[in-house]
Design an enzyme around this catalytic site. Structure first.
Site, PDB file in Angstrom:
ATOM      1  N   ASP A 139       0.807  -1.212   0.000  1.00  0.00           N
ATOM      2  CA  ASP A 139       0.000   0.000   0.000  1.00  0.00           C
ATOM      3  C   ASP A 139       0.845   1.269   0.000  1.00  0.00           C
ATOM      4  O   ASP A 139       0.547   2.220  -0.715  1.00  0.00           O
ATOM      5  CB  ASP A 139      -0.927   0.024   1.223  1.00  0.00           C
ATOM      6  CG  ASP A 139      -2.008  -1.028   1.166  1.00  0.00           C
ATOM      7  OD1 ASP A 139      -2.177  -1.637   0.088  1.00  0.00           O
ATOM      8  OD2 ASP A 139      -2.670  -1.252   2.192  1.00  0.00           O
ATOM      9  N   GLY A 140       1.871   1.304   0.817  1.00  0.00           N
ATOM     10  CA  GLY A 140       2.711   2.499   0.904  1.00  0.00           C
ATOM     11  C   GLY A 140       3.407   2.810  -0.409  1.00  0.00           C
ATOM     12  O   GLY A 140       3.519   3.976  -0.806  1.00  0.00           O
TER      13      GLY A 140
END
Length: 107
Positions: free
Chosen positions: A80-81
């Site tokens: 996600d990051g």
């Protein structure tokens, strides 16, 4: 395949991986070889380049902002990051940070 053979074809693909994600190294090297075999120039983000080891010599290694401007497409290896970072580089509005972080933090 629909669209194949039409237009000029893709010339460059940017690649962005989570820095230090050693597990992405083999996939990254395979992707670079696959793109090059098809005449597509891989553009490697500067923090991703160390995952190529010695194979980064002679490759186009760029800062993230320059990569986002030059690449016709972007492949993101990470979670996600890394996806959020890619969206920021592309100037896309992302989802509210509190929601994904809460869900993934186990709270």
């Amino acid at each position: 395949e629909a669209g194949r053979g039409r237009g000029r074809g893709m010339k460059s693909v940017g690649i962005l991986a989570r820095p230090g994600l050693l597990e992405a190294g083999p996939a990254l090297r395979e992707l670079v070889a696959w793109l090059e075999a098809r005449g597509i120039r891989p553009l490697i983000e500067e923090r991703t380049a160390p995952l190529l080891d010695e194979r980064r010599a002679g490759r186009d290694v760029l800062p993230g902002a320059a990569l986002a401007k030059r690449a016709e497409a972007l492949v993101v290896l990470g979670g996600d990051g890394t996806l959020l970072r890619a969206s920021q580089l592309l100037g896309l509005a992302g989802p509210p940070l509190s929601q994904p972080l809460e869900r993934h933090s186990g709270r």
